[in-house]
Scaffold this motif. Structure first.
Motif, PDB file in Angstrom:
ATOM      1  N   GLU A 198       2.450   6.528  -1.658  1.00 29.04           N
ATOM      2  CA  GLU A 198       1.345   5.609  -1.879  1.00 29.04           C
ATOM      3  C   GLU A 198       1.618   4.819  -3.153  1.00 29.04           C
ATOM      4  N   THR A 199       1.686   3.502  -3.016  1.00 25.53           N
ATOM      5  CA  THR A 199       2.156   2.672  -4.123  1.00 25.53           C
ATOM      6  C   THR A 199       1.267   2.790  -5.351  1.00 25.53           C
ATOM      7  N   GLY A 200      -0.032   2.798  -5.164  1.00 17.38           N
ATOM      8  CA  GLY A 200      -0.937   2.817  -6.312  1.00 17.38           C
ATOM      9  C   GLY A 200      -0.902   4.122  -7.074  1.00 17.38           C
ATOM     10  N   SER A 201      -1.018   5.242  -6.358  1.00 18.69           N
ATOM     11  CA  SER A 201      -1.122   6.547  -7.019  1.00 18.69           C
ATOM     12  C   SER A 201       0.221   7.226  -7.235  1.00 18.69           C
ATOM     13  N   GLY A 202       1.248   6.790  -6.514  1.00 19.89           N
ATOM     14  CA  GLY A 202       2.543   7.461  -6.583  1.00 19.89           C
ATOM     15  C   GLY A 202       2.593   8.771  -5.815  1.00 19.89           C
ATOM     16  N   LYS A 203       1.540   9.059  -5.047  1.00 20.95           N
ATOM     17  CA  LYS A 203       1.471  10.307  -4.289  1.00 20.95           C
ATOM     18  C   LYS A 203       2.423  10.262  -3.096  1.00 20.95           C
ATOM     19  N   ASP A 253       0.821  -1.210   0.000  1.00 25.04           N
ATOM     20  CA  ASP A 253       0.000   0.000   0.000  1.00 25.04           C
ATOM     21  C   ASP A 253       0.853   1.258   0.000  1.00 25.04           C
TER      22      ASP A 253
END
Length: 622
Positions: free
Chosen positions: A257-262, A235
């Motif tokens: 954040e792994t999914g969004s790269g944020k 995550d």
């Protein structure tokens, strides 16, 4: 001299393995396995564990570990390295320092591996057969699986009505708060990225140690909420990079954040000079950032179970906010005014009565003389009123137990009340801490540390790091563990005065006079020179005497508990002054005086005939 025959066949020596409990240690492969499953353990902790296992049942000193890992001639900060390795080993074995099954800490001596060890030949696994490569077929998503319902289905109207009822229970906050249960939080999966360096790394910071410290401390967060993953989806990812200059080392860290790269958090750390504990500081800061963002704080207030009017509940909430502010008496006075109005509107508002008792209990610990007597009376009236309305009110049970401990010196009754508070509301965190204090003062150190561990499982703020845990270690005569916790606390504590004192006491307990002198110099804000007698306790005590006027001045203005002076004079082997200070502490109903029975800093006066009388005044019998 003849050259060796390169075709000669050397005698075969089968690899060995060490088995204990459900674990297997494979030296050649540098692997630790549990029930056949590989457990991640970095090279340095693995070598420490191997040394301890090979000498199971024997004491292995820290000096022997230092020489085995770094060699006798290498001068590095091996103290932190050993502490990190021991923490990683305990995590891998699911072992606990306070109740060890495998690894026991022996204060001032070293470590001992407790479990029986069997030395066997390591299994030789044949290399797997290599299959020929096959073309990869395109992936086609499978249709969703439909399960035929055999039972009669409920109508949509009944299902929707059920959702409405559940929604009302979950979202309704007034006038009744404890209804409904929160949905279980998913486990937060954290991956730790490899530390990036901007060039061939030569600075005195090992990137692998940063990764090891991150693995250790992130894994200490609540396991039911947080998990560190080495493979597979995650995550969030922790990323760090290193840069060094001529006089400083810089580490940039961020949480992504792994999914969004944020990027949800980032910070840059700089260190000049000695960088020995720099990896630990970075890991602690990152762990704090993860805990504050992704883990709910421990619950410090009781659930409101009494049905009351919205106006009374609003007054109660305002009072709680005011009482939680760090300073002034004016805020507490304003909180009491609102709580009094709340109980005028709702005389059976048990939680408001317990909040009144909580404020007066805090004042009973802080105030002295006649003011304390008034505070105690008010606290008992409010708490007894609350318990008469709700015998399972966790806050009232906790505060009443605390009064029994600190003021009545009735330790058995106090333990009963604190355990009742825990049973009434297992997620309310304060009883765990007070029970840990009580059990520690009674000499039940393993149970005290177990209670503190229960607090940690419910409150992420108590993990990284804790001066309270360090003090429990000090009282348990585990100064090495206390030193490690205090040193970690210094790195993240904005006001390190208390931690510097803790390091000094721990260093004195282990006779590390040079470490004690550095902390003393920080406290005095003046140089402390042990000269050629750096290893001499007598020379250190001469410098230690320089604290006396500072301590006496702080006591004269009620800014120092005389119990600290009693410990100070005991360390100077001045029994008369130590007993005089201890008497003042007992007379003042000091919150620290209950540690008299176990405190190792009072060891010098413990054999004095006068000591027994002080224990009796405190309610202890030896």
């Amino acid at each position: 001299m003849e050259s060796p025959d390169k075709t000669a066949v050397l005698p075969y020596a089968p690899p060995v393995a060490y088995r204990f409990d459900r674990f297997e240690l494979l030296p050649e492969a540098e692997e630790l396995r549990k029930n056949g499953t590989r457990i991640h353990l970095p090279p340095q902790p693995f070598r420490v564990l191997l040394l301890l296992v090979q000498r199971a049942g024997q004491i292995v000193t820290r000096e022997e570990i230092q020489e085995a890992l770094w060699g006798a001639e290498v001068f590095v900060d091996f103290e932190q390295g050993i502490n990190t390795a021991i923490r990683r080993i305990r995590f891998a074995l699911n072992d606990h320092a306070e109740t060890p099954r495998f690894l026991q800490t022996l204060p001032r001596r070293g470590y001992c591996f407790l479990a029986p060890v069997e030395r066997v030949e390591a299994p030789v696994t044949p290399p797997p057969e290599i299959e020929p490569l096959r073309p990869v077929e395109p992936w086609v998503p499978e249709p969703p699986l439909v399960i035929e319902e055999e039972r009669p289905r409920r109508s949509f109207a009944r299902f929707a009505a059920a959702l409405v009822v559940l929604g009302m229970l979950f979202f309704s906050r007034a006038p009744h708060e404890g209804a409904g249960a929160a949905a279980p939080r998913p486990v937060l999966r954290i991956s730790i990225g490899a530390v990036a360096a901007d060039r061939t790394w030569t600075a005195p910071v090992d990137p692998r140690r940063i990764e090891d410290e991150l693995q250790t401390h992130l894994s200490r967060l609540q396991p039911h909420l947080v998990g560190v993953v080495e493979e597979g989806p995650s995550d969030i990812t922790v990323e760090t990079s290193l840069q060094d200059g001529e006089s400083a080392v810089r580490v940039s860290a961020r949480i992504v954040e792994t999914g969004s790269g944020k990027v949800v958090w980032s910070e840059t750390f700089n260190r000049e000079g000695d960088a020995g504990d720099f990896p630990l500081e970075i890991a602690l800061r990152i762990t704090q950032a993860v805990g504050s963002r992704y883990i709910p704080e421990g619950r410090e207030e009781p659930l409101v179970r009494t049905p009351v009017a919205p106006a009374a509940l609003a007054l109660y909430r305002e009072a709680r906010v005011l009482a939680s502010r760090p300073v002034p008496q004016q805020d507490l006075d304003a909180a009491l005014v609102r709580l009094q109005k709340a109980v005028q509107l709702e005389p059976e508002f048990a939680e408001a009565w317990s909040a009144i008792g909580d404020i007066w209990s805090e004042r009973a610990e802080a105030w002295m003389g006649e003011s304390r007597a008034v505070a105690l009376t008010q606290a008992r009236i409010a708490l007894e009123r609350s318990l008469a309305l709700d015998s399972k009110g966790a806050e009232a049970l906790n505060d009443y137990g605390r009064l029994l401990m600190q003021h009545d010196r009735d330790y058995a009754a106090a333990e009963t009340w604190l355990r009742r508070a825990i049973a009434a509301d297992p997620d309310y965190i304060h009883p765990y801490f007070n029970l840990a204090v009580l059990l520690s003062a009674m000499g039940q150190h393993d149970a005290a540390l177990a209670s503190f561990r229960q607090l940690q499982l419910r409150d992420p703020n108590s993990f990284v790091p804790s001066v309270n845990l360090a003090f429990l270690y000090l009282m348990a005569q585990r100064p090495d563990d206390a030193m490690a916790e205090y040193r970690a606390a210094v790195l993240v504590d904005r006001n390190p005065f208390q931690t510097r004192w803790g390091i000094m006491w721990s260093a004195m307990a282990t006779q590390r006079w040079d470490v004690a002198a550095r902390s003393l110099a920080t406290i005095l804000e003046e140089p402390v020179d042990l000269g050629d007698q750096a290893g001499s306790g007598a020379r250190y005590r001469e410098e230690f005497r320089r604290l006396e006027p500072i301590l006496l001045k702080r006591e004269s203005v009620r800014r120092l508990d005389p119990y600290v002076l009693a410990c100070y004079y005991s360390q100077l082997h001045d029994a008369d002054r130590a007993f005089a200070a201890l008497d003042r502490s007992i007379q003042d109903r000091s919150t620290l005086a209950i540690y008299t029975f176990v405190d190792p800093r009072l060891e010098f006066i413990r054999t004095d005939p006068r000591f027994e009388a002080r224990l009796e005044r405190l309610g202890f019998r030896r």
